[in-house]
Scaffold this motif. Sequence first.
Motif, PDB file in Angstrom:
ATOM      1  N   VAL A 213       6.621  21.726 -33.540  1.00  0.00           N
ATOM      2  CA  VAL A 213       8.002  21.526 -33.092  1.00  0.00           C
ATOM      3  C   VAL A 213       8.428  22.736 -32.263  1.00  0.00           C
ATOM      4  N   TYR A 214       8.833  22.491 -31.044  1.00  0.00           N
ATOM      5  CA  TYR A 214       9.384  23.530 -30.172  1.00  0.00           C
ATOM      6  C   TYR A 214      10.908  23.370 -30.194  1.00  0.00           C
ATOM      7  N   VAL A 215      11.599  24.415 -30.608  1.00  0.00           N
ATOM      8  CA  VAL A 215      13.069  24.382 -30.667  1.00  0.00           C
ATOM      9  C   VAL A 215      13.614  25.595 -29.928  1.00  0.00           C
ATOM     10  N   ARG A 250       9.940  30.390 -24.332  1.00  0.00           N
ATOM     11  CA  ARG A 250      11.234  30.792 -24.901  1.00  0.00           C
ATOM     12  C   ARG A 250      11.510  30.130 -26.251  1.00  0.00           C
ATOM     13  N   ALA A 251      10.608  29.270 -26.703  1.00  0.00           N
ATOM     14  CA  ALA A 251      10.901  28.415 -27.864  1.00  0.00           C
ATOM     15  C   ALA A 251      10.604  29.106 -29.194  1.00  0.00           C
ATOM     16  N   HIS A 252      11.319  28.668 -30.234  1.00  0.00           N
ATOM     17  CA  HIS A 252      10.884  28.902 -31.609  1.00  0.00           C
ATOM     18  C   HIS A 252       9.825  27.825 -31.871  1.00  0.00           C
ATOM     19  N   VAL A 253       8.650  28.215 -32.334  1.00  0.00           N
ATOM     20  CA  VAL A 253       7.564  27.261 -32.522  1.00  0.00           C
ATOM     21  C   VAL A 253       7.251  27.134 -34.010  1.00  0.00           C
ATOM     22  N   PHE A 254       7.302  25.908 -34.510  1.00  0.00           N
ATOM     23  CA  PHE A 254       7.027  25.633 -35.926  1.00  0.00           C
ATOM     24  C   PHE A 254       5.823  24.695 -36.019  1.00  0.00           C
ATOM     25  N   HIS A 255       4.758  25.159 -36.677  1.00  0.00           N
ATOM     26  CA  HIS A 255       3.597  24.305 -36.925  1.00  0.00           C
ATOM     27  C   HIS A 255       3.807  23.671 -38.305  1.00  0.00           C
ATOM     28  N   VAL A 272       8.476  17.809 -29.414  1.00  0.00           N
ATOM     29  CA  VAL A 272       7.542  17.778 -30.537  1.00  0.00           C
ATOM     30  C   VAL A 272       6.202  17.197 -30.083  1.00  0.00           C
ATOM     31  N   GLU A 273       5.109  17.809 -30.580  1.00  0.00           N
ATOM     32  CA  GLU A 273       3.761  17.293 -30.301  1.00  0.00           C
ATOM     33  C   GLU A 273       3.034  17.090 -31.626  1.00  0.00           C
ATOM     34  N   THR A 274       2.503  15.888 -31.856  1.00  0.00           N
ATOM     35  CA  THR A 274       1.723  15.676 -33.072  1.00  0.00           C
ATOM     36  C   THR A 274       0.292  16.160 -32.858  1.00  0.00           C
ATOM     37  N   SER A 275      -0.413  16.335 -33.951  1.00  0.00           N
ATOM     38  CA  SER A 275      -1.780  16.850 -33.890  1.00  0.00           C
ATOM     39  C   SER A 275      -2.751  15.675 -33.748  1.00  0.00           C
ATOM     40  N   ASP A 276      -3.983  15.856 -34.235  1.00  0.00           N
ATOM     41  CA  ASP A 276      -4.991  14.801 -34.129  1.00  0.00           C
ATOM     42  C   ASP A 276      -4.908  13.811 -35.280  1.00  0.00           C
ATOM     43  N   GLU A 277      -3.828  13.841 -36.035  1.00  0.00           N
ATOM     44  CA  GLU A 277      -3.669  12.896 -37.145  1.00  0.00           C
ATOM     45  C   GLU A 277      -2.288  12.254 -37.061  1.00  0.00           C
ATOM     46  N   PRO A 278      -2.121  11.085 -37.683  1.00  0.00           N
ATOM     47  CA  PRO A 278      -0.792  10.441 -37.678  1.00  0.00           C
ATOM     48  C   PRO A 278       0.219  11.313 -38.407  1.00  0.00           C
TER      49      PRO A 278
END
Length: 357
Positions: A213-215, A250-255, A272-278
């Motif tokens: 999540v980029y915020v 410039r983003a706060h990045v939350f994995h 938001v970007e999802t990973s290699d899983e649902p």
Amino acid sequence: MRLPVRQRPAILRVTHVPFKAKSPRRRRRPVCVCTAAGDPARTRRQRQGRGAGMNRHAGCIDMDWAAFDPWRVQAVRHRLMEHPLLQPDQLVEFGRRLERAAQLYSFSNDATAGANFSEVGRTNPNRKSAQETLQDIGHAKAWMLLRHVQGDPAYRGLVDSVLDEIKPQVEHKDPGMCYRAGWIFVSSPRTVTPFHIDRNHGILLQIRGSKTVYVWDPDDITVVSDRARDWFHGHRELALVKWQEEFRARAHVFHLQPGMGVYMPLTSPHMVETSDEPSTTLSLSYNTDASRRNVLLHVVRDRMRGLGIGLPPVGRRPRFDAWLHAAAHAADGTRRYVRHRLGRPAHFDGAPYASDD
Ligand SMILES: [Fe+2]
């Protein structure tokens, strides 16, 4: 839009304990609905509410309330992963019901961060049904939103239980919690939620899978200008919210992994970007006195700009904002009263629950 009462089958069994006591003389404390009382992943210190920097009471949500600032992006932890209403088979059934009630929003995962989030359902459509998409989200190549889940009695119970739990801490610094809503995002692998802003404070809670999540800060006018914010609130659309790859720096990045989350103040830009899983994510949103005030000031600025009158940016001149808000609030109340007397619907962002928007 709330689901019609007759379309609300009571299908689900939950461990929810109603928040409101039947006796008006005695009000029960909020009871956590998460099923993690015996979660081995929680340490004894966490179960006893003694996690470093976290709150001191057992519940679904762990957050550093001492550091909580309603206008600052902040990490959250939660224990809702095993909640019965958030399991895949329940979401398939719930998605079918919401599809009949036109409460789904979906798009194909060929959409990019720069797509218009309000239009992407039309420009990049997901042509599969809710059942097809949700039953095989791993291969559906789609993003699906179950909208306004608070329209269903069982899911409203879930929304209320979590928000009731955090309401005392939130309102200590940001009073007037209202306009509650719940949203469930189900995403295929490698899916992007386009860059956008929202009209409420929000809490993203990761249930299954992982995502990044980029915020951006809610007042970062480099990524979303004052004018774009005015236009967004005044016209309820994202035409002036434009993505640029350089914004990532410039983003706060939350994995986010299951059990993790993020609090995002009103109008914090995010992508938001999802990973290699649902992925499955629960989002809870609400208004407060301050967030409603902020929205109204942006709406007035947008209206005034349409009349050729430029006003200082929201927050730049507090005394002027206070005067402007008092006038606009009175005018808005009058407008809603007149519409009510004429029997016409009037949107009210101070209602207990969100309506369709
Ligand atoms: Fe959002």
